[in-house]
Scaffold this motif. Structure first.
Motif, PDB file in Angstrom:
ATOM      1  N   LEU A   1       0.832  -1.200   0.000  1.00 42.99           N
ATOM      2  CA  LEU A   1       0.000   0.000   0.000  1.00 42.99           C
ATOM      3  C   LEU A   1       0.869   1.253   0.000  1.00 42.99           C
ATOM      4  O   LEU A   1       1.912   1.292   0.648  1.00 42.99           O
ATOM      5  N   ARG A   2       0.420   2.263  -0.740  1.00 41.06           N
ATOM      6  CA  ARG A   2       1.122   3.556  -0.711  1.00 41.06           C
ATOM      7  C   ARG A   2       0.387   4.443   0.282  1.00 41.06           C
ATOM      8  O   ARG A   2      -0.560   5.153  -0.064  1.00 41.06           O
ATOM      9  N   GLN A   3       0.846   4.391   1.524  1.00 42.58           N
ATOM     10  CA  GLN A   3       0.127   5.051   2.603  1.00 42.58           C
ATOM     11  C   GLN A   3       0.584   6.497   2.796  1.00 42.58           C
ATOM     12  O   GLN A   3       1.582   6.928   2.253  1.00 42.58           O
ATOM     13  N   ASP A   4      -0.188   7.193   3.619  1.00 42.91           N
ATOM     14  CA  ASP A   4       0.121   8.580   3.947  1.00 42.91           C
ATOM     15  C   ASP A   4       1.415   8.657   4.764  1.00 42.91           C
ATOM     16  O   ASP A   4       1.652   7.840   5.655  1.00 42.91           O
ATOM     17  N   LYS A   5       2.219   9.661   4.470  1.00 47.07           N
ATOM     18  CA  LYS A   5       3.541   9.786   5.107  1.00 47.07           C
ATOM     19  C   LYS A   5       3.442   9.969   6.612  1.00 47.07           C
ATOM     20  O   LYS A   5       4.101   9.276   7.391  1.00 47.07           O
ATOM     21  N   TRP A   6       2.656  10.924   7.012  1.00 46.92           N
ATOM     22  CA  TRP A   6       2.552  11.217   8.440  1.00 46.92           C
ATOM     23  C   TRP A   6       1.917  10.057   9.202  1.00 46.92           C
ATOM     24  O   TRP A   6       2.366   9.682  10.286  1.00 46.92           O
ATOM     25  N   GLU A   7       0.884   9.481   8.629  1.00 43.36           N
ATOM     26  CA  GLU A   7       0.238   8.353   9.305  1.00 43.36           C
ATOM     27  C   GLU A   7       1.201   7.182   9.461  1.00 43.36           C
ATOM     28  O   GLU A   7       1.234   6.518  10.504  1.00 43.36           O
ATOM     29  N   ALA A   8       2.000   6.918   8.430  1.00 36.42           N
ATOM     30  CA  ALA A   8       2.964   5.817   8.513  1.00 36.42           C
ATOM     31  C   ALA A   8       4.006   6.112   9.587  1.00 36.42           C
ATOM     32  O   ALA A   8       4.323   5.244  10.410  1.00 36.42           O
ATOM     33  N   LEU A   9       4.518   7.324   9.594  1.00 36.53           N
ATOM     34  CA  LEU A   9       5.513   7.702  10.602  1.00 36.53           C
ATOM     35  C   LEU A   9       4.959   7.493  12.007  1.00 36.53           C
ATOM     36  O   LEU A   9       5.562   6.819  12.850  1.00 36.53           O
ATOM     37  N   CYS A  10       3.798   8.054  12.262  1.00 30.21           N
ATOM     38  CA  CYS A  10       3.186   7.993  13.582  1.00 30.21           C
ATOM     39  C   CYS A  10       2.835   6.548  13.958  1.00 30.21           C
ATOM     40  O   CYS A  10       3.073   6.107  15.088  1.00 30.21           O
ATOM     41  N   SER A  11       2.295   5.807  13.003  1.00 30.79           N
ATOM     42  CA  SER A  11       1.887   4.426  13.272  1.00 30.79           C
ATOM     43  C   SER A  11       3.084   3.552  13.633  1.00 30.79           C
ATOM     44  O   SER A  11       3.006   2.722  14.540  1.00 30.79           O
ATOM     45  N   PHE A  12       4.195   3.738  12.921  1.00 29.51           N
ATOM     46  CA  PHE A  12       5.339   2.868  13.186  1.00 29.51           C
ATOM     47  C   PHE A  12       6.142   3.322  14.395  1.00 29.51           C
ATOM     48  O   PHE A  12       6.886   2.535  14.977  1.00 29.51           O
ATOM     49  N   ILE A  13       5.964   4.574  14.815  1.00 31.12           N
ATOM     50  CA  ILE A  13       6.492   4.973  16.122  1.00 31.12           C
ATOM     51  C   ILE A  13       5.738   4.181  17.197  1.00 31.12           C
ATOM     52  O   ILE A  13       6.328   3.639  18.131  1.00 31.12           O
ATOM     53  N   ILE A  14       4.433   4.098  17.031  1.00 37.21           N
ATOM     54  CA  ILE A  14       3.607   3.370  17.997  1.00 37.21           C
ATOM     55  C   ILE A  14       3.913   1.872  17.979  1.00 37.21           C
ATOM     56  O   ILE A  14       3.764   1.179  18.978  1.00 37.21           O
ATOM     57  N   SER A  15       4.367   1.386  16.822  1.00 38.51           N
ATOM     58  CA  SER A  15       4.571  -0.059  16.678  1.00 38.51           C
ATOM     59  C   SER A  15       5.748  -0.600  17.483  1.00 38.51           C
ATOM     60  O   SER A  15       5.836  -1.803  17.703  1.00 38.51           O
ATOM     61  N   GLN A  16       6.656   0.287  17.919  1.00 42.39           N
ATOM     62  CA  GLN A  16       7.893  -0.234  18.483  1.00 42.39           C
ATOM     63  C   GLN A  16       7.691  -0.983  19.787  1.00 42.39           C
ATOM     64  O   GLN A  16       6.932  -0.568  20.655  1.00 42.39           O
ATOM     65  N   ASN A  17       8.365  -2.134  19.877  1.00 50.27           N
ATOM     66  CA  ASN A  17       8.270  -3.014  21.045  1.00 50.27           C
ATOM     67  C   ASN A  17       6.809  -3.235  21.450  1.00 50.27           C
ATOM     68  O   ASN A  17       6.420  -3.011  22.593  1.00 50.27           O
ATOM     69  N   ASN A  18       6.008  -3.595  20.474  1.00 48.34           N
ATOM     70  CA  ASN A  18       4.560  -3.671  20.658  1.00 48.34           C
ATOM     71  C   ASN A  18       4.033  -4.784  19.748  1.00 48.34           C
ATOM     72  O   ASN A  18       4.720  -5.211  18.841  1.00 48.34           O
ATOM     73  N   ASN A  19       2.830  -5.260  20.029  1.00 51.47           N
ATOM     74  CA  ASN A  19       2.264  -6.276  19.143  1.00 51.47           C
ATOM     75  C   ASN A  19       1.102  -5.714  18.330  1.00 51.47           C
ATOM     76  O   ASN A  19       0.485  -4.729  18.714  1.00 51.47           O
ATOM     77  N   ILE A  20       0.823  -6.346  17.197  1.00 48.81           N
ATOM     78  CA  ILE A  20      -0.095  -5.754  16.227  1.00 48.81           C
ATOM     79  C   ILE A  20      -1.502  -5.497  16.777  1.00 48.81           C
ATOM     80  O   ILE A  20      -2.039  -4.413  16.574  1.00 48.81           O
ATOM     81  N   PRO A  21      -2.105  -6.428  17.500  1.00 49.69           N
ATOM     82  CA  PRO A  21      -3.447  -6.123  18.035  1.00 49.69           C
ATOM     83  C   PRO A  21      -3.447  -4.880  18.926  1.00 49.69           C
ATOM     84  O   PRO A  21      -4.373  -4.060  18.860  1.00 49.69           O
ATOM     85  N   ARG A  22      -2.390  -4.733  19.730  1.00 45.32           N
ATOM     86  CA  ARG A  22      -2.365  -3.563  20.609  1.00 45.32           C
ATOM     87  C   ARG A  22      -2.045  -2.291  19.841  1.00 45.32           C
ATOM     88  O   ARG A  22      -2.531  -1.217  20.180  1.00 45.32           O
ATOM     89  N   ILE A  23      -1.204  -2.399  18.804  1.00 43.19           N
ATOM     90  CA  ILE A  23      -0.921  -1.236  17.951  1.00 43.19           C
ATOM     91  C   ILE A  23      -2.228  -0.712  17.375  1.00 43.19           C
ATOM     92  O   ILE A  23      -2.511   0.488  17.394  1.00 43.19           O
ATOM     93  N   LYS A  24      -3.049  -1.634  16.884  1.00 48.57           N
ATOM     94  CA  LYS A  24      -4.337  -1.238  16.303  1.00 48.57           C
ATOM     95  C   LYS A  24      -5.208  -0.531  17.331  1.00 48.57           C
ATOM     96  O   LYS A  24      -5.849   0.477  17.024  1.00 48.57           O
ATOM     97  N   GLY A  25      -5.214  -1.049  18.545  1.00 51.18           N
ATOM     98  CA  GLY A  25      -6.027  -0.445  19.603  1.00 51.18           C
ATOM     99  C   GLY A  25      -5.583   0.973  19.908  1.00 51.18           C
ATOM    100  O   GLY A  25      -6.404   1.886  20.014  1.00 51.18           O
ATOM    101  N   ILE A  26      -4.280   1.165  20.044  1.00 53.67           N
ATOM    102  CA  ILE A  26      -3.750   2.497  20.359  1.00 53.67           C
ATOM    103  C   ILE A  26      -4.080   3.475  19.239  1.00 53.67           C
ATOM    104  O   ILE A  26      -4.538   4.595  19.487  1.00 53.67           O
ATOM    105  N   ILE A  27      -3.873   3.041  17.989  1.00 56.92           N
ATOM    106  CA  ILE A  27      -4.135   3.931  16.857  1.00 56.92           C
ATOM    107  C   ILE A  27      -5.622   4.266  16.767  1.00 56.92           C
ATOM    108  O   ILE A  27      -6.000   5.407  16.511  1.00 56.92           O
ATOM    109  N   ASN A  28      -6.483   3.271  17.005  1.00 49.65           N
ATOM    110  CA  ASN A  28      -7.920   3.559  16.970  1.00 49.65           C
ATOM    111  C   ASN A  28      -8.330   4.563  18.032  1.00 49.65           C
ATOM    112  O   ASN A  28      -9.125   5.463  17.775  1.00 49.65           O
ATOM    113  N   ARG A  29      -7.775   4.422  19.235  1.00 48.11           N
ATOM    114  CA  ARG A  29      -8.110   5.390  20.289  1.00 48.11           C
ATOM    115  C   ARG A  29      -7.581   6.772  19.942  1.00 48.11           C
ATOM    116  O   ARG A  29      -8.240   7.783  20.201  1.00 48.11           O
TER     117      ARG A  29
END
Length: 270
Positions: free
Chosen positions: A107-135
DNA sequence: GCCCAGGGAATCG
DNA sequence: CGATTCCATGGG
């Protein structure tokens, strides 16, 4: 690109494309399965409901203009994945990975969203990453009929330490705020970074606190379609140890990031 | 309860 | 430099 428009919807056929494999393989965190082979999500602030009916993909409530200008690009529909997978098949592991999930597209995703999302991803698991981003989206994203858009950097830049406590990002909160401030102030210019040589682009992103090589590479790959990057996380580290002790095969040259996505999904679901 | 997650900063040798 | 430790949280 072969498609037609009817009753406010876009219909098209596309080989080498499966919704669940592409939207739920760990590259994007905001697509929700809302029915049989039907997903709802966003590209930047543009909402979309997409589904597969028989052999046709359907984009609901979408104009031809939005299809051609936004979604064609987002789903990388102009790239020949048959050719790519054929190249990758020169390597046995990659051949297996491509056969395992042949419908993955980058996917060719948005720059800022990708940056922010992968900051959140660090030392984290995917289900919880999704939860944090949704909140995060529910609290600070613009509300639409189809849910909440991803918050603007400018919005988050106005927050102070602790304001994000309800999203439970933990130690990543200050990283998110630092990224938002630097992007909003123009101190970090994502549009420009997308055009820089590899090392310069990386170095520039790593000026943000909480962005190291891995998050920088993910931002470049997923947010800027810099497919020469090959982000290495704990899963890919296992792939390298297990299958490529002597290095990556030549057959992925120039398309390392796309190969990485097939490998990532493969090793996680083996 | 325990281990670990799409890491990185801070600290130490 | 490289190696260790800590970080905050909760999914499985």
């Amino acid at each position: 690109m072969d498609y037609f428009y009817r009753n406010n919807n876009i219909y098209f056929k596309q080989d080498d494309f499966t919704l669940c494999e592409t939207l739920d393989c760990g590259q994007a965190f905001r697509w929700q399965l809302i029915g049989t082979d039907t997903y709802q999500g966003f590209n930047s602030s543009n909402p979309l409901t997409i589904s597969k009916q028989n052999d046709c993909f359907v984009l609901y409530n979408t104009s031809e203009e939005d299809f051609l200008n936004i979604w064609c690009d987002y789903f990388d529909l102009k790239t020949d994945y048959k050719m790519l997978k054929s190249k990758f098949s020169g390597d046995e592991t990659l051949k297996a990975a491509c056969n395992f999930a042949p419908g993955i597209r980058l996917l060719r995703q948005d720059k800022w969203e990708a940056l922010c999302s992968f900051i959140i991803s660090q030392n984290n698991n995917i289900p919880r990453i999704k939860g944090i981003i949704n909140r995060l989206c529910e609290m600070y994203g613009k509300k639409t009929d189809f849910g909440y858009a991803f918050p603007l950097a400018e919005t988050l830049a106005g927050l102070k330490q602790g304001d994000l406590a309800p999203i439970r990002a933990g130690f990543r909160e200050r990283y998110i705020l630092d990224a938002a401030k630097k992007v909003a102030l123009g101190e970090i210019d994502l549009e420009n970074i997308a055009t820089l040589p590899c090392d310069d682009a990386r170095k520039e992103l790593m000026k943000i606190c909480g962005v190291g090589i891995k998050v920088a590479d993910c931002t470049l790959l997923y947010g800027m379609y810099r497919i020469e990057f090959f982000p290495v996380d704990v899963w890919i580290k296992r792939v390298l140890e297990q299958y490529y002790p002597c290095g990556l095969p030549d057959c992925i040259k120039g398309y390392e990031g796309i190969a990485q996505q097939f490998l990532f999904h493969y090793i996680r679901n083996l």
